[in-house]
Design a protein around this motif. Structure first.
Motif, short mmCIF file in Angstrom:
data_model
loop_
_atom_site.label_atom_id
_atom_site.label_comp_id
_atom_site.label_asym_id
_atom_site.label_seq_id
_atom_site.Cartn_x
_atom_site.Cartn_y
_atom_site.Cartn_z
N PRO A 1 7.62 180.97 119.83
CA PRO A 1 6.60 181.64 119.02
C PRO A 1 5.22 181.01 119.24
O PRO A 1 5.07 179.79 119.19
CB PRO A 1 7.06 181.42 117.58
CG PRO A 1 8.49 181.01 117.68
CD PRO A 1 8.64 180.31 119.00
N VAL A 2 4.23 181.84 119.50
CA VAL A 2 2.86 181.34 119.60
C VAL A 2 2.43 180.88 118.22
O VAL A 2 2.58 181.59 117.23
CB VAL A 2 1.92 182.44 120.13
CG1 VAL A 2 0.48 181.94 120.16
CG2 VAL A 2 2.36 182.91 121.50
N GLY A 3 1.88 179.68 118.16
CA GLY A 3 1.54 179.09 116.87
C GLY A 3 2.66 178.25 116.30
O GLY A 3 2.49 177.61 115.26
N GLY A 4 3.83 178.25 116.96
CA GLY A 4 4.94 177.44 116.51
C GLY A 4 5.85 178.19 115.55
O GLY A 4 5.53 179.29 115.08
N ASN B 1 3.61 176.57 123.70
CA ASN B 1 2.82 177.06 122.59
C ASN B 1 1.34 176.90 122.92
O ASN B 1 0.80 175.80 122.83
CB ASN B 1 3.16 176.28 121.31
CG ASN B 1 2.32 176.72 120.12
OD1 ASN B 1 1.63 177.75 120.17
ND2 ASN B 1 2.37 175.96 119.05
N PRO B 2 0.66 177.96 123.34
CA PRO B 2 -0.74 177.82 123.75
C PRO B 2 -1.66 177.41 122.61
O PRO B 2 -2.81 177.05 122.86
CB PRO B 2 -1.09 179.22 124.27
CG PRO B 2 -0.10 180.14 123.65
CD PRO B 2 1.16 179.33 123.51
N ALA B 3 -1.16 177.43 121.37
CA ALA B 3 -1.98 176.99 120.25
C ALA B 3 -1.82 175.50 119.96
O ALA B 3 -2.51 174.96 119.09
CB ALA B 3 -1.63 177.80 118.99
N ALA B 4 -0.92 174.82 120.68
CA ALA B 4 -0.69 173.39 120.43
C ALA B 4 -1.82 172.55 121.02
O ALA B 4 -2.15 172.70 122.20
CB ALA B 4 0.65 172.96 121.03
N ARG B 5 -2.38 171.67 120.22
CA ARG B 5 -3.45 170.79 120.71
C ARG B 5 -2.89 169.51 121.31
O ARG B 5 -3.47 168.94 122.24
CB ARG B 5 -4.39 170.42 119.56
CG ARG B 5 -5.32 171.54 119.11
CD ARG B 5 -6.25 171.03 118.04
NE ARG B 5 -7.07 169.92 118.53
CZ ARG B 5 -7.65 169.03 117.74
NH1 ARG B 5 -7.48 169.08 116.43
NH2 ARG B 5 -8.39 168.07 118.26
N PHE B 6 -1.79 169.02 120.75
CA PHE B 6 -1.22 167.75 121.18
C PHE B 6 0.22 167.96 121.63
O PHE B 6 0.92 168.86 121.14
CB PHE B 6 -1.28 166.72 120.05
CG PHE B 6 -2.68 166.48 119.53
CD1 PHE B 6 -3.56 165.70 120.25
CD2 PHE B 6 -3.10 167.06 118.34
CE1 PHE B 6 -4.85 165.49 119.79
CE2 PHE B 6 -4.38 166.85 117.87
CZ PHE B 6 -5.27 166.07 118.60
#
Length: 853
Positions: free
Chosen positions: A220-223, A358-363
Motif C-alpha cells: 500500500p502506498v503510504g503504508g 512505499n514511495p511515501a517512505a522518507r526513511f
C-alpha cells in the motif's frame, strides 16, 4: 452502578474483518453498529508504530496481491493505491541454491520448467491440482456459513469432491514430484499463513502463495496505516460508531442467545453493559469462545504458532546491497519438517523491505519475521513488561544478534547500516494484538480446521458470529472475506443479495464535486527565486491526473515533517488539463512545511494530497470584460494558473497582471510571463518592486481599475486589505473583487485553540450558550467555542458560504453588536472592517451577537 447502553449490532475488534462486517451490516441492513477495539489504535494489523522519531513500522501487513480485488476495492471505495513489488517478488534461499518467484502463473510455470525440465508434466498437473484445491477451500468456507444441519451434510461431500484441499502440503508435493528441490520450492512460503508443510492443509497453501500472490504483489502506498485510514473513513457515511480502548469482559448469553456484553473502558476505568441481540466477534475464535465460557469446544484444534519480528531502521537504503524491494525467505533445510518448533532464530526467516516499496517512505526500514512456538516465552508470560527480569531482555538481545548475523551473512556490511533495532516476541503480539498466546494468524490452517464447525462465522450461540481470519483465511484480505461472510449470516437474504451485487460490482465513479485524496509523486523541484520553489506532482502510475481542477484552486498537502505529517495549503500554478500539477512554495524561516519542501523534498517521494479546493477560480466562461489579476509575492501563484488557462483557451479579451515583489531577485515566473505575453494578445503586465517603487497604491491601480469587470487579488493580508480599499475607492464593485487567503493546518490549530479557550472561559462563568440575533428579530443559539457559521449551519440558517476555512471570503457577515474573536485574513478593507464586516467561519462569539448576513 453499571451503566447500560443499547446497540443493534456490536462488533468486537477493528481489524479488517470487523470493519468489513460493520460496514456491510450498517450499509445494507440499516443497523446501528458499535465497534469495540481493545487497542488504543483502530485498524487491527494495518496499525503502524514509530521509533526514533523517524522510522515507521507495520505490524502485520507486509505485502498483498497486486490486484486489490473486488473486496478491497469495495472497502476502500476504490481509493486504495498499490505500489507493485519487483516482478521477482519472492526470493527463496535454500541451502545450496536459490529460486526467485516471478509474477504471473505462466511465468512461474515456465521458470519451473526451465530449472526442472524432467518434471514439466508434473508441474502442469500440480498447478491444475492447485486450482482444484483452492476451489475446494472456497466451497468449504462458504458452506461453513450455513446452519449446522447443512454443514454436517455438506462437509463430507466437499472433502470427497476435493480431496487435495484436505491433504497436507507435504503429502501433496511428495505425490507430485521426485526432485526434493522442486518439492521444497512449491512447499515454501508457508509463513504466509503460518502452518508448516507437515501439518498444513494444501487448500490453504494453494489459496495463498500459489494463487492469491501468483499474479504479482504490491504494497500500500503510504503504508498499511493508509489502508486502515481509508477503510475507517469509509464507515463514516453509515453511522458506525468506533471506540478504541474498550475491553470486552464477557459476552452475556441467556438460554442459548446473546443478550449483551460487559465492557470496560481501559482509558477511564468506566464499566458498562451494552444490550444487543447480535454480536460479531473479529477477536478470533479462541478469544470468542473464551468470552462465552466454551473454550473446551476447541480442544480438537491444533496449536497455533506465534511470531517474533525484528524491526530495523536503516541509515541507508537496502538497495546498496542489491535489494530492489523483493522479499527474501531463508529456509534452514529443504524439508522444513520442524516448522515453528525450531530453536528461535534458526527457523524459516522472512525479510521484507517496506520502505523500498512505499514511495511515501522518507526513511528506510527492514522487517524480519520468524514464526515460533509461543512456549519459548512461557516463563515470562503473565508478567507486566516493566517487571520482566533481565533474562527476558537477554533473550531478546541474543535473538536480535542472531537474526542480524543471518542478514549480515547474506548481505555483508548490512549490520553497519543499522541505526535502530527492536525485537517483538510472542508476548508483544499477545499484548497488542490481544491474541491467545500471541497467535499471529489465528487458527492453524490444518485439515482439522477445515473439518471443524468451529472454524466458521457461525457459533452454537444464537446471535453470536465470528468474522476475520478464523471465518475465512489468513491475511488482511482473508480477514476481510471473513467479515463479509459474517455479514452474510447476519443480514436477510434480500440484504445479502444487495451486498454481494455491490461488492462484486464496479466501484462508483468519484463525485467530481468531492475533493480527491491520495498520493502524487514529486517528479521535479525547481528554484524560481531564492525563496520560492516550484514542485511538480504527477500520478504514481504516470497515467492521467486523478482529478481535474479550475484555474485558481489549491491543494492541501500532508507534509511529512515528522512521524505525523502537517497539512499545508498551496495554490496550483499550472494550467488545467495537464498530466501534472505544479505548486509554488515560499520558504518561511520558521515554517515547518515550507522548510521541509525547500530543504528535504526530493524527486521520487510521494506526497499525500487532497484537492482541488477553493472558489478563487476563473474559467473561460467566467464573464466578459477586462480581467485584472493582482498578486503580492507568492500570491502570484494562482494567477499564473489563471493566465495559463486563458492562453490555453485562446482568450482574446484584455487581461492585466499587476504583481509586486520586494526585490528584483524575488520576481517569480519571469520566463513564464514572457511566454504568456506571446500567447495572450490582450495581456498587459506590470511588475512593481516595492523595495524601490513602494507598495501598490491608489495611483498605481487607477489606470488598471477603471473598467475592470473582474478582479482576482491574492497576497499578504495587509496588502490585500489596502488594495481592496483602493479598488472600491476607484469604483470597482465589491462583488467583482475575488480574494483568496492561504489556509494551513497551523491556522486551523490556532482557531481550535482559540475556540477551546473561549469554551473554557464560558464554562468557568457558567455560560453554556450565546444567542446570535438577526435583523428580522429571529435568533439562533451558539455554543461557546463555536463559530458563527457553524452555529448557523446547525440551526439551519441560510448563510453565504463556500470553503468554511476563511480562504475564499464568501461567508461575509456584518456584526452589528456584541463581542467576539476573529481573523479577517485580509479579506476586507479598513472601511469594511469599520462597518463590521467579518468572516462568519472565523468569528467566535464571546457574548451575544447581532449580525446582518
Amino acid at each position: 452502578m453499571v451503566e447500560h447502553e443499547q446497540a443493534d449490532v456490536v462488533v468486537i475488534g477493528s481489524g479488517m474483518g470487523g470493519l468489513a462486517a460493520a460496514r456491510t451490516i450498517a450499509q445494507f441492513g440499516g443497523r446501528r453498529v458499535l465497534v469495540l477495539e481493545q487497542h488504543y489504535t483502530l485498524g487491527g494489523m494495518t496499525h503502524e508504530f514509530s521509533r526514533a522519531g523517524r522510522f515507521q513500522f507495520g505490524t502485520g501487513l507486509h505485502y498483498m496481491s497486486a490486484d486489490a480485488g473486488p473486496f478491497l476495492e469495495y472497502m476502500t471505495d476504490g481509493r486504495v493505491q498499490l505500489q507493485p513489488l519487483p516482478d521477482d517478488y519472492d526470493v527463496l534461499h535454500f541451502p545450496g541454491y536459490d529460486f526467485a518467484v516471478p509474477a504471473g502463473r505462466e511465468q512461474f510455470r515456465d521458470r519451473l520448467a526451465q530449472q526442472f525440465p524432467g518434471e514439466v508434466g508434473a508441474v502442469d498437473n500440480f498447478l491444475r491440482t492447485t486450482r482444484r484445491a483452492m476451489t475446494g477451500l472456497a466451497a468449504r468456507n462458504v458452506l461453513a456459513s450455513f446452519p449446522p444441519a447443512v454443514r454436517a451434510m455438506g462437509f463430507p461431500i466437499v472433502q470427497s469432491l476435493f480431496p487435495s484441499t484436505y491433504r497436507s502440503v507435504r503429502e501433496q508435493v511428495l505425490r507430485s514430484f521426485r526432485d526434493p528441490r522442486l518439492r521444497a520450492i512449491l512447499a515454501a512460503r508457508w509463513g504466509l499463513y503460518g502452518t508448516p508443510p507437515a501439518t498444513s492443509a494444501f487448500g490453504s497453501h494453494a489459496s495463498v502463495p500459489l494463487t492469491f500472490f501468483m499474479g504479482g504483489t504490491a504494497h500500500p502506498v503510504g503504508g498499511p496505516k493508509e489502508l486502515g485510514r481509508i477503510v475507517l473513513e469509509s464507515l463514516s457515511p453509515y453511522g458506525v460508531e468506533l471506540r478504541p480502548r474498550q475491553r470486552v469482559d464477557d459476552i452475556v448469553v441467556e438460554r442459548g442467545r446473546v443478550t449483551g456484553l460487559d465492557v470496560s473502558d481501559t482509558a477511564t476505568g468506566r464499566r458498562y453493559h451494552v444490550r444487543t441481540g447480535t454480536v460479531v466477534s473479529a477477536a478470533g475464535v479462541r478469544n470468542t469462545y473464551g468470552l462465552i465460557g466454551r473454550s473446551g469446544d476447541l480442544a480438537g484444534l491444533p496449536e497455533e504458532p506465534s511470531a517474533m519480528m525484528l524491526f530495523l531502521g536503516m541509515d541507508g537504503s537496502p538497495a546498496e546491497f542489491g535489494v530492489r524491494g523483493e522479499n527474501h525467505w531463508f529456509m534452514p533445510d529443504l524439508d522444513d519438517h520442524e516448522g515453528f518448533h525450531r530453536a528461535p532464530g534458526e527457523g524459516t526467516l522472512y525479510v521484507s523491505f517496506a520502505s523500498l516499496n512505499n514511495p511515501a517512505a522518507r526513511f528506510h526500514t527492514v522487517e524480519a519475521l520468524e514464526l515460533v512456538d509461543p512456549k519459548v516465552v512461557d516463563q515470562w508470560r503473565g508478567t507486566p513488561e516493566e517487571e520482566r527480569p533481565d533474562s527476558y531482555r537477554k533473550l531478546k538481545a541474543d535473538l536480535t544478534e542472531k537474526l542480524i548475523a543471518r542478514l549480515d551473512r547474506q548481505w555483508p556490511g548490512f549490520r553497519d547500516r543499522i541505526a535502530f533495532a527492536e525485537l517483538a516476541t510472542p508476548l508483544s503480539f499477545e499484548t497488542f494484538q490481544h491474541s491467545v498466546l500471541g497467535s499471529f494468524y489465528g487458527l492453524s490452517a490444518t485439515p482439522q480446521r477445515l473439518r471443524s464447525a468451529r472454524a466458521s462465522c457461525r457459533t452454537p450461540v444464537k446471535g453470536l458470529f465470528v468474522a476475520g481470519q478464523d471465518a475465512w483465511g489468513p491475511g488482511v484480505v482473508g480477514a476481510l472475506a471473513g467479515g463479509l461472510m459474517a455479514a452474510n449470516t447476519v443480514l436477510s437474504p434480500r440484504q445479502t443479495g444487495a451486498m454481494w451485487r455491490t461488492v462484486r460490482g464496479a466501484v462508483p465513479a468519484r463525485d467530481p464535486g468531492t475533493p480527491w485524496q491520495g498520493y502524487l509523486r514529486v517528479t521535479s523541484v525547481e528554484a524560481l527565486t531564492p525563496n520560492i520553489r516550484r514542485i511538480r506532482l504527477t500520478p504514481l502510475d504516470t497515467g492521467v491526473m486523478p482529478f481535474t481542477f479550475v484555474a485558481g484552486q489549491y491543494l492541501k498537502v500532508d507534509v511529512p515533517v515528522a512521524v505525523e505529517p502537517i497539512e499545508r495549503s498551496y495554490s496550483i500554478c499550472s494550467g488545467p488539463g495537464s498530466s501534472y500539477v505544479d505548486i509554488a512554495v515560499k520558504h518561511e524561516p520558521d515554517g515547518l512545511g515550507s522548510s521541509f519542501l525547500h530543504r528535504e523534498i526530493r524527486a521520487g517521494l510521494a506526497l499525500r494530497v487532497s484537492g482541488p479546493h477553493g472558489e478563487f477560480t476563473w474559467a473561460p466562461d467566467s464573464g466578459p470584460g477586462p480581467l485584472l489579476l493582482i498578486g503580492g509575492g507568492v500570491g502570484i501563484t494562482p494567477l499564473m494558473s489563471v493566465l495559463t488557462a486563458a492562453a490555453d483557451a485562446g482568450h482574446t479579451g484584455p487581461v492585466t497582471l499587476l504583481a509586486s515583489f520586494r526585490t528584483d531577485e524575488e520576481v517569480a515566473f519571469g520566463p513564464e510571463i514572457e511566454q504568456l505575453r506571446e500567447r495572450l494578445p490582450g495581456l498587459d503586465v506590470a511588475i512593481v518592486v516595492t523595495g524601490r517603487q513602494g507598495r501598490i497604491g491608489l495611483e498605481t491601480l487607477r489606470p488598471y481599475a477603471v473598467g475592470a469587470a473582474r478582479v482576482h487579488l491574492c497576497g499578504p493580508a495587509p496588502m490585500m486589505q489596502d488594495v481592496i480599499g483602493h479598488l472600491t475607492a476607484l469604483g470597482v464593485p465589491r462583488a467583482a473583487i475575488h480574494t483568496e487567503a492561504f489556509v494551513s493546518g497551523r491556522s486551523r490549530e490556532t482557531r481550535r485553540e482559540r475556540a477551546h479557550a473561549i469554551a473554557l472561559a464560558a464554562a468557568a462563568t457558567g455560560v453554556t450558550e450565546y444567542t446570535i440575533g438577526l435583523p428580522d428579530g429571529s435568533a439562533f443559539p451558539c455554543h461557546p467555542g463555536q463559530s458563527v457559521l457553524d452555529a448557523g449551519n446547525t440551526a439551519g440558517i441560510d448563510l453565504p458560504q463556500s470553503c468554511g476555512e476563511g480562504a475564499c471570503g464568501t461567508c461575509r457577515v456584518r456584526v452589528l453588536s456584541g463581542a467576539y474573536e476573529t481573523d479577517t485574513r485580509g479579506m476586507f478593507s479598513e472601511a469594511e472592517l469599520a462597518e463590521g464586516w467579518r468572516l462568519a467561519c472565523q468569528t467566535l462569539p464571546t457574548e451575544d451577537l447581532t449580525i446582518a448576513p
